[in-house]
Design a protein around this motif. Structure first.
Motif, PDB file in Angstrom:
ATOM      1  N   LEU A 199       0.839  -1.032  -0.019  1.00  0.00           N
ATOM      2  CA  LEU A 199       0.178  -0.097   0.273  1.00  0.00           C
ATOM      3  C   LEU A 199       0.698   1.136  -0.179  1.00  0.00           C
ATOM      4  CD1 LEU A 199      -2.732  -0.932   2.354  1.00  0.00           C
ATOM      5  CD2 LEU A 199      -2.794  -1.292   0.283  1.00  0.00           C
ATOM      6  N   SER A 200       2.146   1.152   0.160  1.00  0.00           N
ATOM      7  CA  SER A 200       2.927   2.483   0.290  1.00  0.00           C
ATOM      8  C   SER A 200       2.730   3.123  -1.049  1.00  0.00           C
ATOM      9  CB  SER A 200       4.341   1.843   0.485  1.00  0.00           C
ATOM     10  OG  SER A 200       4.442   1.590   2.068  1.00  0.00           O
ATOM     11  N   ARG A 201       2.860   4.328  -1.091  1.00  0.00           N
ATOM     12  CA  ARG A 201       2.441   5.053  -2.220  1.00  0.00           C
ATOM     13  C   ARG A 201       3.534   6.160  -2.480  1.00  0.00           C
ATOM     14  NH1 ARG A 201      -1.248   5.675  -5.889  1.00  0.00           N
ATOM     15  NH2 ARG A 201      -2.600   4.201  -4.862  1.00  0.00           N
ATOM     16  N   ALA A 202       3.865   6.134  -4.004  1.00  0.00           N
ATOM     17  CA  ALA A 202       4.839   7.268  -4.243  1.00  0.00           C
ATOM     18  C   ALA A 202       4.230   8.413  -5.173  1.00  0.00           C
ATOM     19  CB  ALA A 202       6.109   6.612  -5.097  1.00  0.00           C
ATOM     20  N   GLU A 203       4.766   9.503  -4.933  1.00  0.00           N
ATOM     21  CA  GLU A 203       4.100  10.706  -5.718  1.00  0.00           C
ATOM     22  C   GLU A 203       5.120  11.468  -6.508  1.00  0.00           C
ATOM     23  OE1 GLU A 203       1.062  11.281  -6.163  1.00  0.00           O
ATOM     24  OE2 GLU A 203       0.036   9.685  -4.787  1.00  0.00           O
ATOM     25  N   PRO A 204       5.251  11.806  -7.610  1.00  0.00           N
ATOM     26  CA  PRO A 204       6.272  12.417  -8.289  1.00  0.00           C
ATOM     27  C   PRO A 204       6.418  13.867  -7.866  1.00  0.00           C
ATOM     28  CG  PRO A 204       4.405  12.076  -9.861  1.00  0.00           C
ATOM     29  CD  PRO A 204       4.008  11.471  -8.693  1.00  0.00           C
ATOM     30  N   GLN A 205       7.744  14.097  -7.662  1.00  0.00           N
ATOM     31  CA  GLN A 205       8.138  15.439  -7.267  1.00  0.00           C
ATOM     32  C   GLN A 205       9.074  16.280  -8.218  1.00  0.00           C
ATOM     33  OE1 GLN A 205       7.373  16.544  -4.011  1.00  0.00           O
ATOM     34  NE2 GLN A 205       6.032  14.714  -4.543  1.00  0.00           N
ATOM     35  N   GLY A 206       9.227  15.561  -9.550  1.00  0.00           N
ATOM     36  CA  GLY A 206      10.093  16.148 -10.387  1.00  0.00           C
ATOM     37  C   GLY A 206      11.678  15.837 -10.442  1.00  0.00           C
ATOM     38  N   GLU A 207      12.240  15.899 -11.715  1.00  0.00           N
ATOM     39  CA  GLU A 207      13.614  15.388 -11.868  1.00  0.00           C
ATOM     40  C   GLU A 207      14.021  14.046 -11.284  1.00  0.00           C
ATOM     41  OE1 GLU A 207      16.032  18.498  -9.824  1.00  0.00           O
ATOM     42  OE2 GLU A 207      15.338  20.089 -11.294  1.00  0.00           O
ATOM     43  N   GLY A 208      12.772  13.040 -11.593  1.00  0.00           N
ATOM     44  CA  GLY A 208      13.406  11.736 -11.190  1.00  0.00           C
ATOM     45  C   GLY A 208      13.023  11.434 -10.026  1.00  0.00           C
ATOM     46  N   MET A 223      20.471   0.767   9.043  1.00  0.00           N
ATOM     47  CA  MET A 223      21.713   1.691   8.708  1.00  0.00           C
ATOM     48  C   MET A 223      22.411   2.021   7.643  1.00  0.00           C
ATOM     49  SD  MET A 223      21.353   3.372  11.545  1.00  0.00           S
ATOM     50  CE  MET A 223      23.116   4.389  11.582  1.00  0.00           C
ATOM     51  N   SER A 224      22.134   0.958   6.629  1.00  0.00           N
ATOM     52  CA  SER A 224      22.613   1.155   5.429  1.00  0.00           C
ATOM     53  C   SER A 224      22.356   2.506   4.707  1.00  0.00           C
ATOM     54  CB  SER A 224      21.801   0.007   4.318  1.00  0.00           C
ATOM     55  OG  SER A 224      22.183  -1.255   4.603  1.00  0.00           O
ATOM     56  N   ASP A 225      23.136   2.721   3.691  1.00  0.00           N
ATOM     57  CA  ASP A 225      23.313   4.275   3.071  1.00  0.00           C
ATOM     58  C   ASP A 225      21.812   4.397   2.214  1.00  0.00           C
ATOM     59  OD1 ASP A 225      25.851   5.147   4.082  1.00  0.00           O
ATOM     60  OD2 ASP A 225      26.309   3.246   3.357  1.00  0.00           O
ATOM     61  N   ALA A 226      21.245   3.400   1.634  1.00  0.00           N
ATOM     62  CA  ALA A 226      20.216   3.583   0.848  1.00  0.00           C
ATOM     63  C   ALA A 226      19.358   2.113   1.009  1.00  0.00           C
ATOM     64  CB  ALA A 226      20.592   3.738  -0.471  1.00  0.00           C
ATOM     65  N   HIS A 227      18.158   2.101   0.484  1.00  0.00           N
ATOM     66  CA  HIS A 227      17.413   1.241   0.403  1.00  0.00           C
ATOM     67  C   HIS A 227      16.552   1.264  -1.069  1.00  0.00           C
ATOM     68  CE1 HIS A 227      17.956   0.633   4.561  1.00  0.00           C
ATOM     69  NE2 HIS A 227      17.583  -0.438   4.659  1.00  0.00           N
ATOM     70  N   LEU A 228      16.467  -0.059  -1.256  1.00  0.00           N
ATOM     71  CA  LEU A 228      15.455  -0.533  -2.642  1.00  0.00           C
ATOM     72  C   LEU A 228      14.119  -0.716  -1.944  1.00  0.00           C
ATOM     73  CD1 LEU A 228      17.482  -2.414  -5.065  1.00  0.00           C
ATOM     74  CD2 LEU A 228      17.436   0.029  -4.789  1.00  0.00           C
ATOM     75  N   VAL A 229      13.206  -0.004  -2.354  1.00  0.00           N
ATOM     76  CA  VAL A 229      11.880  -0.236  -1.949  1.00  0.00           C
ATOM     77  C   VAL A 229      10.751  -0.245  -2.795  1.00  0.00           C
ATOM     78  CG1 VAL A 229      12.443   1.001   0.347  1.00  0.00           C
ATOM     79  CG2 VAL A 229      11.235   2.070  -1.477  1.00  0.00           C
ATOM     80  N   LEU A 230       9.636  -0.881  -2.506  1.00  0.00           N
ATOM     81  CA  LEU A 230       8.639  -1.069  -3.376  1.00  0.00           C
ATOM     82  C   LEU A 230       7.338  -0.310  -3.148  1.00  0.00           C
ATOM     83  CD1 LEU A 230       7.696  -2.908  -5.896  1.00  0.00           C
ATOM     84  CD2 LEU A 230       6.496  -4.164  -4.056  1.00  0.00           C
ATOM     85  N   ALA A 231       6.744   0.548  -3.916  1.00  0.00           N
ATOM     86  CA  ALA A 231       5.600   1.202  -3.544  1.00  0.00           C
ATOM     87  C   ALA A 231       4.541   1.721  -4.708  1.00  0.00           C
ATOM     88  CB  ALA A 231       6.018   2.828  -3.246  1.00  0.00           C
ATOM     89  N   ARG A 232       3.428   1.815  -4.657  1.00  0.00           N
ATOM     90  CA  ARG A 232       2.357   2.019  -5.588  1.00  0.00           C
ATOM     91  C   ARG A 232       2.885   3.157  -6.357  1.00  0.00           C
ATOM     92  NH1 ARG A 232      -2.282  -0.725  -5.893  1.00  0.00           N
ATOM     93  NH2 ARG A 232      -2.706  -2.093  -4.104  1.00  0.00           N
ATOM     94  N   ASP A 233       2.844   3.142  -7.589  1.00  0.00           N
ATOM     95  CA  ASP A 233       3.227   4.402  -8.681  1.00  0.00           C
ATOM     96  C   ASP A 233       2.182   4.119  -9.818  1.00  0.00           C
ATOM     97  OD1 ASP A 233       4.419   6.102 -10.202  1.00  0.00           O
ATOM     98  OD2 ASP A 233       6.126   4.618 -10.786  1.00  0.00           O
ATOM     99  N   SER A 238       6.156   0.287  -8.294  1.00  0.00           N
ATOM    100  CA  SER A 238       7.755   0.496  -9.037  1.00  0.00           C
ATOM    101  C   SER A 238       8.522   0.356  -7.887  1.00  0.00           C
ATOM    102  CB  SER A 238       7.801   1.919  -9.612  1.00  0.00           C
ATOM    103  OG  SER A 238       7.020   1.940 -10.576  1.00  0.00           O
ATOM    104  N   CYS A 239       9.818   0.136  -8.271  1.00  0.00           N
ATOM    105  CA  CYS A 239      10.870   0.057  -7.321  1.00  0.00           C
ATOM    106  C   CYS A 239      11.678   1.120  -7.343  1.00  0.00           C
ATOM    107  CB  CYS A 239      11.879  -0.917  -7.796  1.00  0.00           C
ATOM    108  SG  CYS A 239      13.153  -1.293  -6.650  1.00  0.00           S
ATOM    109  N   PHE A 240      12.090   1.774  -6.110  1.00  0.00           N
ATOM    110  CA  PHE A 240      12.622   2.997  -5.661  1.00  0.00           C
ATOM    111  C   PHE A 240      13.953   2.939  -4.973  1.00  0.00           C
ATOM    112  CE2 PHE A 240       8.153   3.682  -6.355  1.00  0.00           C
ATOM    113  CZ  PHE A 240       8.143   4.756  -7.377  1.00  0.00           C
ATOM    114  N   TYR A 241      14.924   3.642  -5.357  1.00  0.00           N
ATOM    115  CA  TYR A 241      16.152   3.879  -4.482  1.00  0.00           C
ATOM    116  C   TYR A 241      15.900   5.121  -3.417  1.00  0.00           C
ATOM    117  CZ  TYR A 241      21.044   5.282  -3.828  1.00  0.00           C
ATOM    118  OH  TYR A 241      22.169   5.913  -3.111  1.00  0.00           O
ATOM    119  N   MET A 242      15.958   4.687  -2.215  1.00  0.00           N
ATOM    120  CA  MET A 242      15.729   5.646  -1.167  1.00  0.00           C
ATOM    121  C   MET A 242      17.186   5.595  -0.211  1.00  0.00           C
ATOM    122  SD  MET A 242      13.042   5.418   1.955  1.00  0.00           S
ATOM    123  CE  MET A 242      11.688   5.403   0.724  1.00  0.00           C
TER     124      MET A 242
END
Length: 547
Positions: A199-208, A223-233, A238-242
């Motif tokens: 159910l997590s959702r992603a909303e575009p903010q521009g510039e990718g 404590m990793s420097d980034a995570h790959l997460v899944l969210a509704r797009d 879609s998969c996101f680098y956070m």
């Protein structure tokens, strides 16, 4: 009469087993050495010997026990009440991650590829996992993320941090770091393995960039420097680098709610988190995040197989070592026929797991070959199902070799046993793996028959192999519902056929014969030591752990 107790006068404990001495984890494992050479990484043996000696130090095993006794602690706020979401680890945690990074397990097979790169990494993984398994989790996720991120136009920004051999555990923006790790956050409380329920959702903010809201029930290595997460797009996922830190020096608003109190894997942190408008970059095609993660899972599942094979190997070594020193009923345990039968059976299981794990790693070295791709798609989920489940049985049996001493936390067996189930559950439980095997069969119907028929043609005088192959071919004629009922049998028989083929080709003949007769013969069974005839215990135990 007054008696004064003096520690120096207490007699040394009788009939208690010493800790394992320093050893070379590579040179002491004949199946590993031969597998490395067979699967194309022989040119890297000098490095593996060096690391085998380093990882085999007794002091490192003692540190591993401490790291798992004093697990990570969440500090959500600082002394002023400001939100910091920091997880603090035992000081030894950084030592194990530094060792893993120096071996290149976090990504060297991708950033510095070459002949045998995946096999050499697998050998490192098999050795490291015998000492401390929790530190493998962030290493696995970092490595599995690299081939996905490498397709993004901005990958050059982080490539130097992923290709280096230095672990940098400081909690800083990437601009100030010398290395980085990548974690994963996929499952949510309402869905678990059913990622389409996320159910997590992603909303575009521009510039990718996208702003994410929602939660993750399991957020690995927080404590990793980034995570790959899944969210509704939009209408899909879609998969996101956070990233943990944003370019402007602010922490990305990922709120750690709590750390999971896990059965095992206690040196490593797993968290439950909320995204309070956290920023992320989309990777892969829009709406195809689940497909992207399925590809990533094929890499992480290989490491589940490797990690389970490592636990089996260490449990076996501990069992043999104990039996060689412990006396009962007038002689050493290792001299007693029933104990030798059990330990020989365990040694057979461990060798077969190592051979299969290295063959699978070799297939990942040959991703450009269609045959290697088909084998990888079919065999990876099957191997994860069977090897990870066998690890639970092997560690339990080896704990029983130790008796009551194995059931207490002073020794190594309880930790090995608690660690074993995680690889069966993480990255898809047993049923999910077996359904993935059937999915691979439906996508390439000829693949299952090709593997089974190839094994039978190579060993025409083996009726047990032919019977297993016939069972697999018969499943192909069933409808989807009937196939699903038999999915576990399919995965098991596929793995056993490949293991039998490997041992018949490459192991001493009496060992291969024992495997075929005990695993695929009519008198086979899953209880170790319950065989209708004596196994070649002398050869198996001498090969498994030289006295």
């Amino acid at each position: 009469m007054h008696l004064e107790h003096r520690a120096s006068e207490v007699p040394e404990a009788d009939n208690q087993v010493p800790d394992l001495p320093d050893c070379n984890l590579y040179l002491a494992d004949e199946a590993l050495v031969q597998g490395v050479r067979r699967e194309g990484a022989g040119s890297r043996e000098a490095e593996l010997e060096t690391w085998g000696a380093r990882l085999g130090r007794a002091g490192l095993s003692r540190l591993a026990a401490e790291v798992n006794r004093q697990g990570p602690v969440l500090r959500a706020f600082d002394r002023r009440g400001l939100r910091i979401d920091v997880v603090e680890f035992h000081s030894g945690w950084s030592e194990f991650l530094s060792l893993a990074f120096a071996q290149g397990m976090h990504g060297g097979a991708w950033t510095d590829p070459g002949a045998g790169a995946q096999v050499a990494r697998a050998a490192h993984y098999l050795m490291h996992g015998q000492v401390e398994a929790g530190s493998l989790c962030p290493v696995t996720m970092t490595s599995a993320a690299i081939p996905l991120l490498a397709r993004e136009s901005w990958f050059s920004e982080i490539r130097p941090l992923l290709s280096g051999r230095e672990y940098d555990g400081r909690d800083l923006p990437l601009a100030g770091k010398r290395g980085m790790m990548i974690g994963m956050g996929m499952t949510e409380r309402q869905g678990g393995s059913d990622l389409r329920a996320n159910l997590s959702r992603a909303e575009p903010q521009g510039e990718g960039w996208f702003r994410l809201t929602g939660h993750k029930w399991f957020f690995s290595s927080p404590m990793s420097d980034a995570h790959l997460v899944l969210a509704r797009d939009g209408d899909g996922h879609s998969c996101f680098y956070m990233p943990r830190w944003l370019d402007d020096g602010r922490r990305n608003p990922v709120r750690i709610l709590r750390l999971k109190d896990k059965l095992g894997n206690r040196s490593n942190a797993s968290a439950e988190v909320e995204f309070d408008g956290a920023l992320g970059r989309r990777i892969g095609e829009p709406g195809r995040g689940i497909a992207t993660l399925v590809e990533m899972a094929s890499y992480t599942r290989l490491d589940c197989v490797l990690g389970s094979a490592a636990l089996m190997r260490q449990a076996l070594v501990q069992g043999i070592h104990h039996a060689r020193h412990r006396r009962a009923f007038g002689r050493r345990l290792i001299e007693q026929p029933l104990m030798r039968q059990v330990l020989a059976d365990l040694a057979l299981e461990s060798e077969a797991a190592t051979a299969l794990a290295l063959r699978l790693a070799g297939a990942f070295d040959r991703l450009d070959q269609p045959a290697g791709q088909a084998l990888r798609r079919l065999l990876t989920p099957a191997a994860k199902f069977w090897i990870c489940k066998r690890a639970v049985d092997v560690t339990a049996e080896c704990m029983e070799v130790w008796g009551g001493n194995g059931y207490v936390e002073d020794g190594p067996m309880a930790r090995l046993y608690r660690e074993a189930p995680v690889n069966s559950i993480w990255e898809g439980s047993g049923n999910v793996m077996c359904l993935d095997v059937l999915r691979a069969v439906r996508q390439e119907p000829q693949s299952l028959a090709q593997v089974a028929d190839g094994v039978v043609r190579s060993h025409p005088g083996e009726p047990a192999l032919r019977a297993a192959a016939d069972r697999l071919r018969a499943v192909l004629a069933l409808d989807a519902e009937a196939q699903q009922v038999l999915a576990r049998m399919v995965a098991r028989d596929l793995v056993l056929l490949v293991q039998a083929d490997l041992l018949l080709r490459h192991a001493p003949q009496e060992l291969a014969r024992a495997f075929v007769d005990s695993r695929l013969g009519a008198a086979g069974g899953d209880v170790f030591g319950a065989r209708p005839s004596a196994l070649p215990a002398d050869a198996l135990l001498r090969r498994a752990w030289p006295d």
